[in-house]
Design an enzyme around this catalytic site. Structure first.
Site, PDB file in Angstrom:
ATOM      1  N   CYS A 126       0.810  -1.214   0.000  1.00 20.83           N
ATOM      2  CA  CYS A 126       0.000   0.000   0.000  1.00 20.83           C
ATOM      3  C   CYS A 126       0.849   1.273   0.000  1.00 20.83           C
ATOM      4  CB  CYS A 126      -0.946  -0.007   1.196  1.00 20.83           C
ATOM      5  SG  CYS A 126      -0.175  -0.455   2.763  1.00 20.83           S
ATOM      6  N   HIS A 235      -2.848   6.339   4.587  1.00 16.00           N
ATOM      7  CA  HIS A 235      -1.413   6.495   4.828  1.00 16.00           C
ATOM      8  C   HIS A 235      -0.931   7.855   4.319  1.00 16.00           C
ATOM      9  CE1 HIS A 235      -1.460   2.462   6.041  1.00 16.00           C
ATOM     10  NE2 HIS A 235      -0.791   1.872   5.068  1.00 16.00           N
TER      11      HIS A 235
END
Length: 337
Positions: A126, A235
């Protein structure tokens, strides 16, 4: 098209269903798959209920595509079995990413390398996906010499156990099961995944190795520090670049604003910059705080944010499937994995 989602009852599996629905992927038969402990449970896809089945039954159905999000061990064992019956596997674990015989794909960057013979396709980590999507056009234009990246990663990247720990701690209780060695509520933990012999974590080395593989350049010097933060939305990454060539910041902004899948949010005068709360449930990667690093020649700073469960996992996998379907790269020919 017959599509299996393996690990369908997990956190990413649930988002996978949502993304498939939103993207209106052409599914003629939806096949929910999970481990034995989840067999018999029901999931909902496009308003209809489906009963979860096990691995062996799913392989026997011979899906056209199987999107895996069930962990590395499961992928290593079962992805080759699906591939052996002609299924194209898109795997979200780390199992195949650095296998030299498997392609590591971010569709906007390197989907054009895929062929019908690619029966196991790796979905990157990710934190890697959002960074390379932003950096790829800049590397092509200026050549990246060095990357220094520090991440601020959502607890959702660890899974439901971490989310439950956070929720319990926020309420003032001790979690029944600890996803981390320490409290995550009102804390930051500089420890994502396990430590390696070089004292970097696996997550940090994924950023190093996967970035080089996707960009096709082993010469890029990369160092990283990954931090888990008490955030649900996505994130964030502070990325410092050193280019081989001189640049103008205005040109950087123009290139990024024209990059598919990237949205520039960069207006300091109006306090506009990417944040996880704005990226949540979005497919795009957001970049801001774009400014020259005045301490070195050809240096640049970026702040990159994305929903790690969407573009960082489910969306990227679905986009790979969309590319395969659009270019007629899916078939039932049996190819050795």
């Amino acid at each position: 098209m017959r599509v299996a989602v393996v690990g369908v009852t997990g956190m990413v599996g649930g988002v996978m269903i949502k993304v498939l629905e939103e993207h209106q992927f052409p599914i003629t038969e939806f096949i929910p798959v999970a481990s034995e402990r989840s067999v018999g449970k029901e999931v909902v896809y496009n308003g209809s209920k489906y009963t979860v089945i096990g691995m062996e039954e799913a392989v026997a159905i011979r899906p056209d595509i199987a999107i895996f999000s069930a962990g590395g061990g499961t992928s290593l064992e079962w992805a080759p079995k699906f591939a052996a019956v002609g299924t194209t596997v898109i795997d979200n674990s780390s199992a195949w990413r650095m296998d030299p015989s498997k392609k590591l794909i971010v569709p906007e960057i390197n989907a054009d390398t895929l062929t019908p013979e690619d029966k196991i396709i790796a979905n990157p980590n990710c934190s890697t996906i959002q960074m390379v999507l932003t950096l790829a056009p800049l590397h092509k234009k200026y050549g990246i010499k060095r990357i220094v990246v520090s991440t601020y990663q959502s607890i959702t990247g660890t899974g439901m156990k971490a989310v439950k720990q956070y929720q319990m701690e926020r309420k003032g209780f001790e979690a029944d099961e600890m996803a981390y060695f320490y409290q995550i509520f009102e804390n930051c933990i500089p420890h994502c995944d396990s430590f390696l012999d070089n004292d970097y974590t696996k997550e940090e080395m994924k950023l190093v190795n996967e970035t080089r593989k996707i960009l096709g350049d082993q010469s890029i010097a990369i160092t990283s520090t990954t931090v888990r933060v008490p955030v649900l939305g996505g994130h964030s990454e502070s990325v410092n670049l050193e280019f081989n060539q001189p640049f103008e910041v205005a040109d950087i902004k123009k290139i990024l604003s024209e990059t598919p899948g990237v949205i520039v949010q960069d207006n300091p005068a109006k306090n506009e910059y990417p944040m996880p709360m704005l990226a949540k449930d979005r497919d795009e990667v957001f970049v801001g705080r774009i400014r020259r690093d005045e301490s070195i020649a050809n240096g640049l700073n970026l702040w990159i944010v994305a929903d790690n469960l969407r573009k960082g996992a489910a969306t990227n996998a679905v986009q790979i499937a969309e590319y395969l379907a659009a270019h007629n790269l899916i078939g039932q020919s049996v190819v050795s994995a």
